[in-house]
Write an enzyme that holds these catalytic residues in place. Structure first.
Site, mmCIF file in Angstrom:
data_model
loop_
_atom_site.group_PDB
_atom_site.id
_atom_site.type_symbol
_atom_site.label_atom_id
_atom_site.label_comp_id
_atom_site.label_asym_id
_atom_site.label_seq_id
_atom_site.Cartn_x
_atom_site.Cartn_y
_atom_site.Cartn_z
ATOM 1 N N TYR A 153 0.867 -1.160 -0.211
ATOM 2 C CA TYR A 153 -0.154 0.077 -0.345
ATOM 3 C C TYR A 153 1.081 1.490 -0.437
ATOM 4 O O TYR A 153 0.638 2.534 -0.734
ATOM 5 C CB TYR A 153 -0.873 0.263 0.920
ATOM 6 C CG TYR A 153 -1.776 0.941 0.996
ATOM 7 C CD1 TYR A 153 -3.448 1.028 1.005
ATOM 8 C CD2 TYR A 153 -1.126 2.483 1.874
ATOM 9 C CE1 TYR A 153 -3.890 2.079 0.590
ATOM 10 C CE2 TYR A 153 -2.940 3.594 1.713
ATOM 11 C CZ TYR A 153 -3.536 3.364 1.261
ATOM 12 O OH TYR A 153 -4.244 4.566 1.334
ATOM 13 N N PHE A 175 -5.745 20.519 -23.602
ATOM 14 C CA PHE A 175 -7.129 20.117 -24.088
ATOM 15 C C PHE A 175 -8.007 19.915 -23.561
ATOM 16 O O PHE A 175 -7.968 20.838 -22.364
ATOM 17 C CB PHE A 175 -5.854 18.982 -23.958
ATOM 18 C CG PHE A 175 -6.522 17.400 -24.657
ATOM 19 C CD1 PHE A 175 -6.846 16.674 -24.989
ATOM 20 C CD2 PHE A 175 -6.691 16.589 -23.158
ATOM 21 C CE1 PHE A 175 -7.400 15.380 -25.457
ATOM 22 C CE2 PHE A 175 -7.549 15.089 -23.864
ATOM 23 C CZ PHE A 175 -7.318 14.855 -24.748
ATOM 24 N N ASP A 176 -8.783 18.804 -23.270
ATOM 25 C CA ASP A 176 -10.699 18.821 -23.595
ATOM 26 C C ASP A 176 -10.788 18.852 -22.194
ATOM 27 O O ASP A 176 -11.574 19.813 -21.340
ATOM 28 C CB ASP A 176 -10.957 18.276 -24.079
ATOM 29 C CG ASP A 176 -11.273 16.890 -24.081
ATOM 30 O OD1 ASP A 176 -9.828 16.973 -24.552
ATOM 31 O OD2 ASP A 176 -12.447 16.238 -25.086
ATOM 32 N N ASP A 234 1.818 20.447 -20.382
ATOM 33 C CA ASP A 234 1.061 20.023 -20.374
ATOM 34 C C ASP A 234 2.303 18.522 -21.165
ATOM 35 O O ASP A 234 2.387 18.674 -22.127
ATOM 36 C CB ASP A 234 0.399 20.041 -20.789
ATOM 37 C CG ASP A 234 -0.563 18.464 -21.497
ATOM 38 O OD1 ASP A 234 -0.278 16.869 -21.058
ATOM 39 O OD2 ASP A 234 -1.754 18.673 -21.589
ATOM 40 N N ALA A 243 2.100 15.159 -22.382
ATOM 41 C CA ALA A 243 1.517 13.732 -22.532
ATOM 42 C C ALA A 243 2.320 13.091 -23.224
ATOM 43 O O ALA A 243 2.081 12.156 -23.613
ATOM 44 C CB ALA A 243 -0.060 14.067 -22.630
ATOM 45 N N LYS A 265 0.094 8.160 -23.231
ATOM 46 C CA LYS A 265 0.882 8.488 -24.417
ATOM 47 C C LYS A 265 1.832 7.395 -24.275
ATOM 48 O O LYS A 265 1.956 6.933 -24.537
ATOM 49 C CB LYS A 265 0.717 10.209 -24.540
ATOM 50 C CG LYS A 265 -0.909 10.481 -24.755
ATOM 51 C CD LYS A 265 -2.169 10.065 -23.951
ATOM 52 C CE LYS A 265 -3.551 11.177 -24.038
ATOM 53 N NZ LYS A 265 -4.202 11.220 -23.280
ATOM 54 N N HIS A 301 -18.955 15.995 -25.215
ATOM 55 C CA HIS A 301 -18.486 14.633 -26.684
ATOM 56 C C HIS A 301 -18.626 13.110 -26.444
ATOM 57 O O HIS A 301 -19.162 12.648 -27.080
ATOM 58 C CB HIS A 301 -17.614 15.533 -27.550
ATOM 59 C CG HIS A 301 -16.558 15.650 -26.771
ATOM 60 N ND1 HIS A 301 -15.614 16.419 -25.900
ATOM 61 C CD2 HIS A 301 -15.433 14.827 -26.851
ATOM 62 C CE1 HIS A 301 -14.739 16.049 -25.449
ATOM 63 N NE2 HIS A 301 -13.956 15.160 -25.228
HETATM 64 C C1 LIG Z 1 -2.876 17.003 -24.110
HETATM 65 C C2 LIG Z 1 -3.015 16.344 -23.709
HETATM 66 N N1 LIG Z 1 -3.143 16.556 -21.817
HETATM 67 C C3 LIG Z 1 -4.317 15.688 -21.665
HETATM 68 C C4 LIG Z 1 -4.841 14.839 -21.550
HETATM 69 C C5 LIG Z 1 -5.660 13.573 -20.682
HETATM 70 O O1 LIG Z 1 -5.281 12.384 -20.016
HETATM 71 P P1 LIG Z 1 -5.844 11.307 -20.230
HETATM 72 O O2 LIG Z 1 -7.278 10.741 -20.712
HETATM 73 O O3 LIG Z 1 -4.555 10.788 -19.239
HETATM 74 O O4 LIG Z 1 -6.630 11.901 -18.376
HETATM 75 C C6 LIG Z 1 -4.907 14.152 -23.114
HETATM 76 C C7 LIG Z 1 -5.081 12.755 -23.214
HETATM 77 O O5 LIG Z 1 -5.612 12.725 -24.174
HETATM 78 C C8 LIG Z 1 -4.052 14.446 -23.434
HETATM 79 O O6 LIG Z 1 -4.159 14.765 -24.704
#
Ligand SMILES: Cc1ncc(COP(=O)(O)O)c(C=O)c1O
Length: 459
Positions: free
Chosen positions: A72, A124-125, A215, A217, A258, A450
């Site tokens: 844990y 990102f969304d 960010d 990713a 990613k 979406h």
């Molecule tokens: C640039 C970017 N930031 C953040 C995220 C969010 O990550 P997660 O889907 O792991 O929550 C994504 C997901 O596609 C992304 O492409």
């Protein structure tokens, strides 16, 4: 003769995928209320919905899964990841989270308050969602060139420094908890940001006393583009470039699904110990104890291994050349997409393909449904459905671009699959004049609609 390019791996395990008939797909998409997220995955032949968590792990990652320590607290797997975050990314503090948006949640729960402004290069969304959910503003400061799909420039995902400086001048430092730089810029087409732009964005943030959040990713894909496109970096390794890129950031949020090539995982990393401590509260409340953050020990181990493999040049070259290959096949048919081909995906320019569908009927979503009907290929809309309604007027927002993203999972499909995709898009392109009807909304959520939206063919 020069030998042709080929993949840097061979295949050890396969997963069958099934073809279907157009009649079956018509039924399935109707049952899914014309939302591609609502399809069953075994009703999809080639799944380009996302490259997130959909890649193939390596033999070494699977072997690390077996070595996972499921304690844990204080598991050795946590320390393996801590070493990778420190040695590869250069951050002294981090909190594991179950994925990228969870990292955003932990961070923004700590630092964002209503009325704040977070400038960025096309958030990102989920990032935008987390900001707007807290009644703050995600201010887009992307360079204008990013919205001209036909324009070929090497770093099309960059921050516009004039727009950023204006935002930093107009808002009090207390109201700008951080600036968000997304590398590569997913929303603008998987387009990279140069080292120069990262450095200058960081300098501007620090001039105004505001931290820079990267960010990351797809940070490794960004490093590949810097190595292959930016002067002075050709002889540096991806790991050296990564260290420099991230040295300009105060905070990094990471969806490890990613570029760390795992099926689940993420983290938020910090330079500032005090902020790391403040964020622990939300980590414990939402994710789990600070040494596992919603992940199993085996996941932490695979993630640590994935960070190492994902920052190897051969892995990245294989991946990015496959995306470019799909772009080249589309070029043969003159199909418009965000140029040059991005790091993780091809973004079809739906407005230029479906010229007869009105914007109020969701052009990119219409193209996504057509592609599914044509060949069982699933992409994702990056257009007005994704843009949500304006939080104040509640009117639909119509962004400049209506894109259909075809995201390519890592180490998963072959170039024969890419040929099928290009031909299916070409078939639609050929009959584009006959497609004039899009879709209307039946049901939607107020934020990130979406994912769960329900649609019907427009009258
Ligand atoms: C640039 C970017 N930031 C953040 C995220 C969010 O990550 P997660 O889907 O792991 O929550 C994504 C997901 O596609 C992304 O492409």
């Amino acid at each position: 003769m020069k030998l042709p390019f080929s993949e840097s791996y061979r295949i050890k395990m396969v997963e069958p995928i099934k073809k279907s008939t157009r009649q079956e797909r018509e039924q399935w998409i109707k049952e899914a209320k014309y939302n591609l997220f609502s399809l069953k995955s075994n009703h999809v032949f080639i799944d380009l919905l996302t490259d997130s968590g959909t890649g193939a792990m390596s033999d070494k990652q699977w072997s690390q899964m077996m070595l996972g320590d499921e304690s844990y607290a204080g598991a050795s797997s946590y320390y393996n990841l801590k070493d990778a975050v420190s040695n590869i990314l250069g951050f002294p503090y981090f909190l594991p989270t179950h994925q990228g948006r969870a990292a955003e949640n932990v961070l923004y729960s700590t630092i964002v308050k209503p009325g704040d402004v977070l400038p960025g290069n096309s958030h990102f969304d989920t990032t935008k969602g987390h900001i707007e959910f807290r009644k703050a503003v995600a201010l887009d400061c992307t360079i204008d060139e990013a919205s001209h799909t036909e324009l070929e420039i090497p770093f099309k995902g960059e921050m516009d420094l004039n727009k950023l400086e204006k935002a930093l001048k107009e808002n009090k430092k207390e109201n700008v908890p951080c600036v968000v730089l997304t590398i590569t810029n997913n929303t603008a087409g998987g387009q990279p940001v140069s080292m120069k732009n990262i450095r200058e964005t960081s300098a501007l943030c620090h001039k105004y006393g505001v931290p820079l959040q990267i960010d990351g990713a797809r940070f490794a894909e960004n490093a590949y583009f810097i190595k292959t496109r930016e002067e002075g970096y050709a002889d540096k390794t991806i790991k050296e470039i990564t260290k420099e890129m991230l040295s300009y950031a105060d905070i990094m949020t990471m969806s490890a699904k990613k570029d760390a090539i795992v099926n689940m995982g993420g983290f938020v990393a910090f330079r500032d110990e005090a902020l790391w401590r403040r964020c622990q509260l939300y980590s414990v409340m939402n994710e789990g104890f600070i040494t596992y953050g919603g992940l199993s020990g085996r996941d932490l181990n695979a993630l640590a291994q994935g960070l190492d493999e994902g920052t190897e040049f051969d892995t990245l070259e294989t991946r990015i050349k496959q995306v470019a290959y799909l772009g080249e096949q589309l070029d043969r048919f003159g199909i418009p997409y965000q140029r040059p081909a991005g790091g993780h995906a091809i973004f079809l320019d739906a407005k230029k393909i479906l010229t007869h569908v009105p914007k109020e009927q969701f052009i990119a979503q219409t193209l996504g449904i057509e592609l599914y009907l044509e060949a069982g290929i699933r992409g994702v809309e990056i257009g007005s459905l994704l843009a949500d309604r304006d939080p104040i007027t509640h009117e639909n927002r119509y962004p400049k671009l209506e894109l259909l993203r075809l995201a390519i999972p890592r180490r998963t499909y072959t170039n024969n699959h890419m040929d099928v995709v290009a031909t299916a898009v070409a078939n639609i392109f050929e009959r584009r004049e006959s497609i004039s009807r899009g879709y209307k909304i039946l049901r939607e959520q107020p934020i990130m609609r979406h994912f769960t939206i329900e649609l019907a063919p427009a009258e």
